[in-house]
Design a protein around this motif. Structure first.
Motif, short mmCIF file in Angstrom:
data_model
loop_
_atom_site.label_atom_id
_atom_site.label_comp_id
_atom_site.label_asym_id
_atom_site.label_seq_id
_atom_site.Cartn_x
_atom_site.Cartn_y
_atom_site.Cartn_z
N ALA A 102 -7.32 3.76 -5.57
CA ALA A 102 -8.06 5.15 -5.52
C ALA A 102 -8.86 5.29 -4.28
O ALA A 102 -9.76 4.99 -3.94
CB ALA A 102 -9.07 5.31 -6.94
N LYS A 103 -8.40 6.49 -3.55
CA LYS A 103 -8.84 6.78 -2.19
C LYS A 103 -9.60 8.32 -2.61
O LYS A 103 -9.18 9.38 -2.51
CB LYS A 103 -7.95 6.78 -1.15
N GLY A 104 -11.00 8.27 -2.69
CA GLY A 104 -11.65 9.45 -3.03
C GLY A 104 -11.44 9.94 -4.39
O GLY A 104 -11.00 9.03 -5.42
N SER A 105 -11.74 11.06 -4.84
CA SER A 105 -11.77 11.52 -6.14
C SER A 105 -10.28 11.86 -6.52
O SER A 105 -10.00 12.11 -7.86
CB SER A 105 -12.90 12.57 -6.32
N ASP A 106 -9.54 12.25 -5.56
CA ASP A 106 -8.14 13.02 -6.02
C ASP A 106 -7.13 12.15 -5.48
O ASP A 106 -5.92 12.40 -5.78
CB ASP A 106 -8.14 14.24 -5.43
N ASP A 107 -7.06 11.52 -4.38
CA ASP A 107 -6.01 10.65 -3.66
C ASP A 107 -5.78 9.17 -4.49
O ASP A 107 -6.65 8.76 -4.74
CB ASP A 107 -6.17 10.82 -2.39
N GLY A 108 -4.73 8.79 -4.07
CA GLY A 108 -4.47 7.53 -4.41
C GLY A 108 -3.19 6.61 -3.97
O GLY A 108 -2.61 7.45 -3.33
N LEU A 109 -2.85 5.47 -4.19
CA LEU A 109 -1.91 4.91 -3.77
C LEU A 109 -1.18 3.99 -4.84
O LEU A 109 -2.05 2.94 -5.04
CB LEU A 109 -1.77 4.15 -2.26
N LEU A 110 -0.08 4.00 -5.26
CA LEU A 110 0.50 3.16 -6.26
C LEU A 110 1.60 2.38 -5.71
O LEU A 110 2.49 2.51 -4.75
CB LEU A 110 1.08 4.08 -7.37
N SER A 111 1.18 0.89 -5.74
CA SER A 111 2.22 -0.11 -5.24
C SER A 111 2.96 -0.96 -6.46
O SER A 111 1.86 -1.38 -7.30
CB SER A 111 1.64 -1.01 -4.38
N LEU A 112 4.11 -0.78 -6.55
CA LEU A 112 4.66 -1.72 -7.79
C LEU A 112 5.83 -2.68 -7.22
O LEU A 112 6.34 -2.36 -6.28
CB LEU A 112 5.33 -0.71 -8.69
N LYS A 113 5.67 -3.65 -7.66
CA LYS A 113 6.59 -4.93 -7.22
C LYS A 113 8.00 -4.58 -7.24
O LYS A 113 8.56 -3.87 -7.88
CB LYS A 113 6.31 -5.98 -7.96
N GLY A 114 8.62 -4.65 -5.84
CA GLY A 114 10.12 -4.49 -5.50
C GLY A 114 10.27 -2.91 -5.23
O GLY A 114 11.37 -2.55 -5.18
N GLU A 115 9.02 -2.00 -5.42
CA GLU A 115 9.32 -0.58 -5.15
C GLU A 115 8.47 -0.17 -4.14
O GLU A 115 7.76 -0.78 -3.61
CB GLU A 115 9.04 0.19 -6.40
N PRO A 116 9.18 0.86 -3.38
CA PRO A 116 8.21 1.58 -2.35
C PRO A 116 6.91 2.20 -2.59
O PRO A 116 6.88 2.48 -3.91
CB PRO A 116 9.10 2.82 -1.76
N ASP A 117 5.79 2.14 -1.87
CA ASP A 117 4.73 2.74 -2.29
C ASP A 117 4.59 3.91 -2.47
O ASP A 117 5.60 5.04 -1.89
CB ASP A 117 3.63 2.33 -1.13
N ARG A 118 3.63 4.87 -3.36
CA ARG A 118 3.75 5.85 -3.83
C ARG A 118 2.36 6.61 -3.49
O ARG A 118 1.60 6.05 -4.18
CB ARG A 118 4.29 6.33 -5.16
N GLU A 119 2.62 7.66 -2.83
CA GLU A 119 1.26 8.37 -2.71
C GLU A 119 0.86 9.23 -4.04
O GLU A 119 2.01 9.69 -4.52
CB GLU A 119 1.29 9.43 -1.51
N CYS A 120 -0.30 9.26 -4.26
CA CYS A 120 -0.60 9.79 -5.64
C CYS A 120 -1.83 11.15 -5.43
O CYS A 120 -2.42 10.82 -4.61
CB CYS A 120 -1.48 8.89 -6.53
N GLN A 121 -1.46 11.99 -6.42
CA GLN A 121 -2.48 13.37 -6.27
C GLN A 121 -2.98 13.29 -7.74
O GLN A 121 -2.06 13.69 -8.70
CB GLN A 121 -1.70 14.48 -5.89
N ALA A 122 -4.49 13.43 -7.95
CA ALA A 122 -4.70 13.67 -9.25
C ALA A 122 -4.18 15.06 -9.64
O ALA A 122 -4.46 15.84 -8.94
CB ALA A 122 -6.26 13.42 -9.26
#
Length: 230
Positions: A102-122
């Motif tokens: 969780a990066k700040g109140s609205d942004d995030g980064l999801l990392s799942l094994k064997g999958e590319p990282d995904r940028e997240c938005q609340a």
């Protein structure tokens, strides 16, 4: 020489007194004699909050328990994560290659094994503290997790159910005395109703202004809701 009886008795008394042992000092108090310590008051359970994110092509429901743990739910997959030390933000992982940062109140980064990282938005208007913000009404429930937000001056109704696995939107729902109803784009009947009475979230214990019931097709979901600025 004769000794006066009275003088003899006095002399004997002095001698006997001098020979008596000194009085023993009072015994030191033992642990058994001390009053029991006053127990420390129990600390309150860490407050929990929920936030829904859109991470690339995935809808993600993140439940944070204080700063120590988080549960990330993606459809049928659920990950129990624990806090990691990072320079900024709050990062949680399970030690198996799965993490959410969780990066700040609205942004995030999801990392799942064997999958590319995904940028997240609340998702707008669905902060984890239960506040409806500027929306007309916001309701949420648990097991399975669901969320409904009524927003806009000509209100629209956005609904996420089954931990974000399914999403529906009603562009112009009909407003009634106890809620809103309409059809989603695929024809599914959607109804969100409320009862103005105190409601307590079944997981976090947070208090809300109203009880809420969401009907999606033939299925019903129960939870709590708050009214917002509109």
């Amino acid at each position: 020489m004769r000794v006066v009886p009275g003088l003899l008795a006095a002399s004997l008394g002095i001698l006997l007194t001098a020979c008596q042992p000194a009085a023993a000092p009072p015994a030191a108090a033992t642990a058994a004699d001390l009053p029991p310590p006053v127990p420390e008051p129990a600390t309150e359970a860490a407050a929990a909050s929920e936030t829904a994110y859109r991470c690339g092509d995935l809808d993600v429901q993140a439940r944070f328990v204080g700063e120590d743990a988080a549960t990330v739910t993606i459809g049928e997959r659920r990950f129990a994560l624990h806090a990691e030390r990072v320079a900024s933000g709050a990062k949680y992982s399970d030690g198996k290659g799965n993490s959410f940062w969780a990066k700040g109140s609205d942004d995030g980064l999801l990392s799942l094994k064997g999958e590319p990282d995904r940028e997240c938005q609340a998702q707008q208007g669905i902060e984890g503290d239960g506040s409806a913000g500027k929306a007309a009404f916001r309701a949420t429930g648990n097991e399975p997790g669901w969320l409904a937000v009524v927003d806009g001056d000509a209100p629209g109704l956005q609904v996420d159910v089954d931990y974000g696995e399914r999403r529906f939107e009603v562009a112009a729902p009909t407003a009634g005395a106890d809620g809103w109803a309409g059809k989603a784009a695929d024809g599914t009947d959607i109804k969100l109703s409320f009862q103005r009475t105190t409601c307590q979230d079944s997981m976090s214990g947070e208090s809300f202004e109203a009880k809420a019931m969401l009907t999606v097709g033939a299925r019903q979901y129960h939870g709590c809701g708050n009214f917002g600025g509109r």
